[in-house]
Design a protein around this motif. Sequence first.
Motif, PDB file in Angstrom:
ATOM      1  N   GLU A  31       2.731  -2.725  -7.193  1.00 55.28           N
ATOM      2  CA  GLU A  31       3.069  -1.418  -6.642  1.00 55.28           C
ATOM      3  C   GLU A  31       3.398  -1.521  -5.156  1.00 55.28           C
ATOM      4  OE1 GLU A  31       0.397  -2.106  -8.315  1.00 55.28           O
ATOM      5  OE2 GLU A  31       0.201  -0.759 -10.030  1.00 55.28           O
ATOM      6  N   SER A  32       4.423  -0.800  -4.738  1.00 57.55           N
ATOM      7  CA  SER A  32       4.779  -0.733  -3.320  1.00 57.55           C
ATOM      8  C   SER A  32       5.398   0.631  -3.041  1.00 57.55           C
ATOM      9  CB  SER A  32       5.758  -1.846  -2.942  1.00 57.55           C
ATOM     10  OG  SER A  32       6.958  -1.713  -3.673  1.00 57.55           O
ATOM     11  N   LYS A  33       5.278   1.071  -1.803  1.00 60.62           N
ATOM     12  CA  LYS A  33       5.819   2.360  -1.388  1.00 60.62           C
ATOM     13  C   LYS A  33       6.523   2.206  -0.057  1.00 60.62           C
ATOM     14  CE  LYS A  33       2.163   5.086  -3.639  1.00 60.62           C
ATOM     15  NZ  LYS A  33       1.097   6.104  -3.430  1.00 60.62           N
ATOM     16  N   VAL A  34       7.221   3.249   0.346  1.00 59.12           N
ATOM     17  CA  VAL A  34       7.871   3.288   1.652  1.00 59.12           C
ATOM     18  C   VAL A  34       7.424   4.562   2.355  1.00 59.12           C
ATOM     19  CG1 VAL A  34      10.036   3.409   2.912  1.00 59.12           C
ATOM     20  CG2 VAL A  34       9.855   1.937   0.898  1.00 59.12           C
ATOM     21  N   TRP A  35       6.844   4.402   3.531  1.00 62.87           N
ATOM     22  CA  TRP A  35       6.482   5.558   4.346  1.00 62.87           C
ATOM     23  C   TRP A  35       7.616   5.826   5.331  1.00 62.87           C
ATOM     24  CZ3 TRP A  35       0.696   4.342   5.883  1.00 62.87           C
ATOM     25  CH2 TRP A  35      -0.089   4.395   4.713  1.00 62.87           C
ATOM     26  N   HIS A  36       8.046   7.080   5.404  1.00 63.93           N
ATOM     27  CA  HIS A  36       9.126   7.465   6.323  1.00 63.93           C
ATOM     28  C   HIS A  36       8.506   8.207   7.502  1.00 63.93           C
ATOM     29  CE1 HIS A  36      13.258   8.270   7.477  1.00 63.93           C
ATOM     30  NE2 HIS A  36      12.899   9.526   7.723  1.00 63.93           N
ATOM     31  N   LEU A  37       8.477   7.546   8.641  1.00 66.17           N
ATOM     32  CA  LEU A  37       7.886   8.115   9.847  1.00 66.17           C
ATOM     33  C   LEU A  37       8.800   7.847  11.039  1.00 66.17           C
ATOM     34  CD1 LEU A  37       4.215   6.834   9.373  1.00 66.17           C
ATOM     35  CD2 LEU A  37       5.030   9.164   8.954  1.00 66.17           C
ATOM     36  N   PHE A  38       8.944   8.867  11.908  1.00 64.26           N
ATOM     37  CA  PHE A  38       9.732   8.724  13.139  1.00 64.26           C
ATOM     38  C   PHE A  38      11.147   8.215  12.833  1.00 64.26           C
ATOM     39  CE2 PHE A  38       5.260   7.575  14.148  1.00 64.26           C
ATOM     40  CZ  PHE A  38       4.915   8.738  14.820  1.00 64.26           C
ATOM     41  N   ASP A  39      11.739   8.761  11.758  1.00 65.79           N
ATOM     42  CA  ASP A  39      13.097   8.398  11.350  1.00 65.79           C
ATOM     43  C   ASP A  39      13.225   6.928  10.982  1.00 65.79           C
ATOM     44  OD1 ASP A  39      14.073  10.999  11.696  1.00 65.79           O
ATOM     45  OD2 ASP A  39      14.380  10.650  13.842  1.00 65.79           O
ATOM     46  N   ARG A  40      12.124   6.316  10.550  1.00 59.89           N
ATOM     47  CA  ARG A  40      12.149   4.924  10.120  1.00 59.89           C
ATOM     48  C   ARG A  40      11.407   4.768   8.801  1.00 59.89           C
ATOM     49  NH1 ARG A  40      10.059   0.534  14.100  1.00 59.89           N
ATOM     50  NH2 ARG A  40      10.568  -0.632  12.193  1.00 59.89           N
ATOM     51  N   ASP A  41      11.786   3.749   8.043  1.00 53.74           N
ATOM     52  CA  ASP A  41      11.098   3.429   6.799  1.00 53.74           C
ATOM     53  C   ASP A  41      10.146   2.260   7.030  1.00 53.74           C
ATOM     54  OD1 ASP A  41      12.412   5.389   5.363  1.00 53.74           O
ATOM     55  OD2 ASP A  41      14.057   4.045   4.784  1.00 53.74           O
ATOM     56  N   PHE A  42       8.896   2.431   6.585  1.00 58.70           N
ATOM     57  CA  PHE A  42       7.885   1.389   6.727  1.00 58.70           C
ATOM     58  C   PHE A  42       7.408   0.974   5.326  1.00 58.70           C
ATOM     59  CE2 PHE A  42       7.709   3.765  10.674  1.00 58.70           C
ATOM     60  CZ  PHE A  42       7.634   2.769  11.642  1.00 58.70           C
ATOM     61  N   PRO A  43       7.849  -0.188   4.838  1.00 58.70           N
ATOM     62  CA  PRO A  43       7.375  -0.650   3.531  1.00 58.70           C
ATOM     63  C   PRO A  43       5.863  -0.864   3.542  1.00 58.70           C
ATOM     64  CG  PRO A  43       9.308  -1.876   4.242  1.00 58.70           C
ATOM     65  CD  PRO A  43       8.848  -1.088   5.431  1.00 58.70           C
ATOM     66  N   VAL A  44       5.217  -0.448   2.454  1.00 61.15           N
ATOM     67  CA  VAL A  44       3.769  -0.567   2.315  1.00 61.15           C
ATOM     68  C   VAL A  44       3.475  -1.319   1.021  1.00 61.15           C
ATOM     69  CG1 VAL A  44       1.585   0.674   2.142  1.00 61.15           C
ATOM     70  CG2 VAL A  44       3.431   1.602   3.533  1.00 61.15           C
ATOM     71  N   SER A  45       2.624  -2.328   1.097  1.00 58.41           N
ATOM     72  CA  SER A  45       2.230  -3.098  -0.078  1.00 58.41           C
ATOM     73  C   SER A  45       0.716  -3.147  -0.181  1.00 58.41           C
ATOM     74  CB  SER A  45       2.807  -4.518  -0.027  1.00 58.41           C
ATOM     75  OG  SER A  45       2.396  -5.190   1.155  1.00 58.41           O
ATOM     76  N   TYR A  46       0.235  -3.517  -1.373  1.00 59.44           N
ATOM     77  CA  TYR A  46      -1.187  -3.489  -1.658  1.00 59.44           C
ATOM     78  C   TYR A  46      -1.617  -4.802  -2.310  1.00 59.44           C
ATOM     79  CZ  TYR A  46      -0.130   1.489  -1.219  1.00 59.44           C
ATOM     80  OH  TYR A  46       0.322   2.707  -0.781  1.00 59.44           O
ATOM     81  N   PHE A  96      -6.671  -4.454   0.161  1.00 63.96           N
ATOM     82  CA  PHE A  96      -6.012  -4.391   1.460  1.00 63.96           C
ATOM     83  C   PHE A  96      -4.675  -3.686   1.334  1.00 63.96           C
ATOM     84  CE2 PHE A  96      -5.153  -8.572  -0.393  1.00 63.96           C
ATOM     85  CZ  PHE A  96      -3.762  -8.636  -0.387  1.00 63.96           C
ATOM     86  N   THR A  97      -4.302  -3.000   2.404  1.00 66.58           N
ATOM     87  CA  THR A  97      -3.024  -2.305   2.501  1.00 66.58           C
ATOM     88  C   THR A  97      -2.276  -2.852   3.704  1.00 66.58           C
ATOM     89  OG1 THR A  97      -3.986  -0.286   1.571  1.00 66.58           O
ATOM     90  CG2 THR A  97      -1.904  -0.062   2.760  1.00 66.58           C
ATOM     91  N   ARG A  98      -1.012  -3.241   3.500  1.00 70.34           N
ATOM     92  CA  ARG A  98      -0.207  -3.803   4.573  1.00 70.34           C
ATOM     93  C   ARG A  98       1.026  -2.935   4.816  1.00 70.34           C
ATOM     94  NH1 ARG A  98      -0.481 -10.329   3.126  1.00 70.34           N
ATOM     95  NH2 ARG A  98      -2.702 -10.553   3.619  1.00 70.34           N
ATOM     96  N   ILE A  99       1.258  -2.632   6.079  1.00 66.07           N
ATOM     97  CA  ILE A  99       2.405  -1.830   6.494  1.00 66.07           C
ATOM     98  C   ILE A  99       3.326  -2.719   7.320  1.00 66.07           C
ATOM     99  CG2 ILE A  99       3.163   0.232   7.716  1.00 66.07           C
ATOM    100  CD1 ILE A  99       0.333   1.356   7.359  1.00 66.07           C
ATOM    101  N   GLN A 100       4.564  -2.876   6.876  1.00 66.60           N
ATOM    102  CA  GLN A 100       5.535  -3.682   7.604  1.00 66.60           C
ATOM    103  C   GLN A 100       5.909  -2.949   8.881  1.00 66.60           C
ATOM    104  OE1 GLN A 100       6.434  -6.572   5.915  1.00 66.60           O
ATOM    105  NE2 GLN A 100       7.362  -7.365   7.792  1.00 66.60           N
ATOM    106  N   ALA A 101       5.574  -3.524  10.038  1.00 70.09           N
ATOM    107  CA  ALA A 101       5.824  -2.864  11.313  1.00 70.09           C
ATOM    108  C   ALA A 101       7.156  -3.304  11.913  1.00 70.09           C
ATOM    109  CB  ALA A 101       4.679  -3.151  12.284  1.00 70.09           C
ATOM    110  N   VAL A 102       7.192  -4.531  12.448  1.00 61.29           N
ATOM    111  CA  VAL A 102       8.414  -5.063  13.057  1.00 61.29           C
ATOM    112  C   VAL A 102       8.576  -6.505  12.624  1.00 61.29           C
ATOM    113  CG1 VAL A 102       9.623  -5.572  15.206  1.00 61.29           C
ATOM    114  CG2 VAL A 102       8.147  -3.556  15.057  1.00 61.29           C
ATOM    115  N   GLY A 103       9.715  -6.825  12.021  1.00 61.96           N
ATOM    116  CA  GLY A 103       9.973  -8.201  11.611  1.00 61.96           C
ATOM    117  C   GLY A 103       8.886  -8.713  10.688  1.00 61.96           C
TER     118      GLY A 103
END
Length: 251
Positions: free
Chosen positions: A153-168, A202-209
Amino acid sequence: MRRFVPRVLLAFVPVLTSCASLYFPPPPMAPLLTQKGEFSGGLHTNFSSNTALQGAYALGDHIGVLGSASFLQADKKQSFFGSKANREYNEHNFGELGMGYFTRLKDRRVIEFYGGYGLGHTKRTESVEGATTRTLEGNLEKYFLQVNYSKKESKVWHLFDRDFPVSYGAAMRASYVQLQRFTIDGQAQETEDNIFFEPITFTRIQAVGPIQLQLISGSNFGLRHRKFLKASNSVFQLGIVVNLGGQEGRK
C-alpha cells in the motif's frame, strides 16, 4: 463504590512508581535494500532523547550488513506522580552489528531477514534534592533476529501544491539481552537476562530526492519477569532516512 475507587488507584501505584528498566531499545533498522551497492542511512530520536545513528549496505544482490549506534542522556522524575526533587539521570550507550538476506518480490515489495549482535553500557543515578541516593550500572549484551517487510500500500499526500509519496512497512524483532557486571552503589549484584519482542510499523514520507521522513511506532514486550531488565521503554522514533543506489519503484 467510593471505597472501591481508591483501592483501584492504589493498585496501579506500584506499576507507576516501580523501578524503570535499564534497557532502552534502539529502533529496529529497516533499510529495505534492493540490489548490490545500495546504501541506506538514518538518524532517529524520541522524546526521551534516545538518539540512534544507523547505516546499511548491500554487499551483494541479496546479502546486506547493517549497524547502529544509540546514545541517551536523560534527566527526569523518578516516578510519574513523584516529586520533582526526586530525579534519575540515565546514561545509555549501545551499538549493534547485523548481517542478513534481502529480496524484492514481484509486486515490488521488499522482505529482509537479519541476525546480529549488540553491546553497550547503562548507568542510572538516582537523587533527592541534588544528593545521590543510589547508582545502578552495568554492561549489556544482545543477540537479535529481525524480519522487515515493506507493504504494497502507498499513498500520495498533496501539501503546499506538491505531492509527497507515502509508504508503509513493518518490522518484527526478537532480542535476547543480558545485564552483566551489574552493580548498585559499587556492590556486585546478580545478573539478569530477558527476551524482548519488539514489533514496529513505520511510515515514510518522500521529502526531497532520496531523503525520507520516518515515523516509527511500536511496542516492547518482555517475556520474562525481571526487576531491572524489563520492557518498560517503548519503541517510538522520529527520523530521517536516506537510500542511495537502489532500484526504482515504491518500497
